[in-house]
Scaffold this motif. Structure first.
Motif, PDB file in Angstrom:
ATOM      1  N   UNK A  58      47.879  -0.071  48.323  1.00  0.00           N
ATOM      2  CA  UNK A  58      47.184  -1.004  47.428  1.00  0.00           C
ATOM      3  C   UNK A  58      45.945  -0.386  46.769  1.00  0.00           C
ATOM      4  N   UNK A  61      44.610  -1.018  43.016  1.00  0.00           N
ATOM      5  CA  UNK A  61      44.093  -2.296  42.512  1.00  0.00           C
ATOM      6  C   UNK A  61      42.828  -2.111  41.681  1.00  0.00           C
ATOM      7  N   UNK A  65      42.773  -3.347  37.921  1.00  0.00           N
ATOM      8  CA  UNK A  65      41.859  -4.428  37.520  1.00  0.00           C
ATOM      9  C   UNK A  65      40.877  -3.979  36.449  1.00  0.00           C
ATOM     10  N   UNK A  89      50.240 -10.585  43.688  1.00  0.00           N
ATOM     11  CA  UNK A  89      50.044  -9.187  43.296  1.00  0.00           C
ATOM     12  C   UNK A  89      51.263  -8.383  43.687  1.00  0.00           C
ATOM     13  N   UNK A  91      52.883  -4.214  43.418  1.00  0.00           N
ATOM     14  CA  UNK A  91      52.818  -2.811  42.996  1.00  0.00           C
ATOM     15  C   UNK A  91      54.213  -2.205  43.072  1.00  0.00           C
TER      16      UNK A  91
ATOM     17  N   UNK B  79      55.574  -3.231  46.754  1.00  0.00           N
ATOM     18  CA  UNK B  79      54.925  -4.150  47.699  1.00  0.00           C
ATOM     19  C   UNK B  79      54.388  -5.327  46.920  1.00  0.00           C
ATOM     20  N   UNK B  81      52.986  -9.638  47.188  1.00  0.00           N
ATOM     21  CA  UNK B  81      52.592 -10.788  48.010  1.00  0.00           C
ATOM     22  C   UNK B  81      52.180 -11.947  47.105  1.00  0.00           C
ATOM     23  N   UNK B  83      49.248 -14.966  47.464  1.00  0.00           N
ATOM     24  CA  UNK B  83      48.084 -15.337  48.267  1.00  0.00           C
ATOM     25  C   UNK B  83      48.149 -16.844  48.494  1.00  0.00           C
TER      26      UNK B  83
END
Lengths: 150, 137
Positions: A58, A61, A65, A89, A91, B79, B81, B83
């Protein structure tokens, strides 16, 4: 105020080049409790075939951003940053970022939609080396809470 | 991990403690200095129950369960997710995030597997739809 759907599809200028460093990878790895020695041990990373120490999954980020800011601050988009919640999010690593990579990131507003009084904005950011290799696609879903919802 | 994993196989889980120092460290490492992640007065003023962890800290800390099992952070190729709830981090006690993961699918042809993760605090899911795709050795 709802996000302006007209900005869907808009792509913003790329960021200035960012150099991935060993020190920043080590700092980020420690901050997320990463224990893989490939984040800090150049020889170990080399044994696994990487050009230098590997960034955690990660790490990108911060890079993505910084590119997203151009979209979020676009006055045409009408995004009220004080009402933004990071919803999702993702990736996709075309290859892992490693120390020494010099990259730029460029964000596109992939989707704008309204749902339940909120606006949902999907930002897709491509991270590419200055040599032209795509390393990472980062996708963020921002939820801009409606006025009726404190 | 050198053998092909089986669908349903449980990965070793991990309980990850987070306190204010964790969040300050993550703020510095990530560049996300939003005050709701370290200043209680700011957090409560915007209606949060307390300082909350960066969602991206939770995402980044949780995937370590996958990395530890896989043995190589560079082989996490994908990956994602959602939240689903904030992680409140009180001044004194902090919080414990429990992360579990299991093998959801294996594609031997492609040499990949997908891993489903859960992350909970006191039984509340703080991540949902958390999935990592990994390249097998």
């Amino acid at each position: 105020m709802a996000v302006n759907p007209q900005v869907e599809g808009r792509t913003y200028p790329p960021t200035d080049p960012y150099v991935v460093s060993r020190a920043k990878i080590a700092e980020f790895a420690a901050a997320v409790g990463a224990r893989d020695t490939a984040h800090t041990d150049v020889a170990e990373a080399g044994r696994r075939g990487y050009a230098d120490v590997v960034a955690p999954p990660t790490y990108a980020i911060g890079i993505s951003q910084s590119a997203e800011a151009a979209a979020i601050l676009d006055p045409d988009a009408d995004i009220d940053y004080s009402r933004v919640v990071h919803g999702e999010q993702k990736f996709i690593h075309h290859r892992p970022l490693v120390a020494g990579d010099e990259v730029v990131a460029q964000t596109t507003i992939a989707r704008v939609r309204a749902a339940g009084g909120h606006s949902m904005v999907t930002l897709e950011t491509q991270i590419t080396t200055t040599g032209g290799d795509l390393t990472t696609t980062a996708t963020s879903l921002l939820v801009i809470r409606g006025e009726g919802d404190a | 991990m050198s053998t092909v994993p089986q669908v349903g196989e449980q990965l070793p889980g991990r309980t990850i403690h987070v306190d204010r120092a964790t969040l300050v460290r993550y703020a510095g490492a990530s560049g996300d200095f939003n005050q709701i992640h370290w200043d209680e007065a700011t957090a409560t003023a915007v209606g949060l129950p307390n300082v909350i962890a960066h969602g991206m800290w939770t995402m980044g800390a949780s995937v370590q369960v996958v990395v530890d099992w896989l043995g190589d952070a560079g082989r996490v190729s994908d990956y994602s997710v959602r939240f689903s709830a904030p992680v409140p981090v009180p001044h004194d006690a902090g919080a414990d995030v429990r992360v579990e993961a299991s093998v959801k699918s294996v594609d031997e042809q492609a040499g990949t597997a997908t891993i489903a993760l859960t992350a909970t605090v006191d039984g509340t899911a703080v991540l949902s739809r958390a999935v990592a795709t990994v390249t097998l050795a």
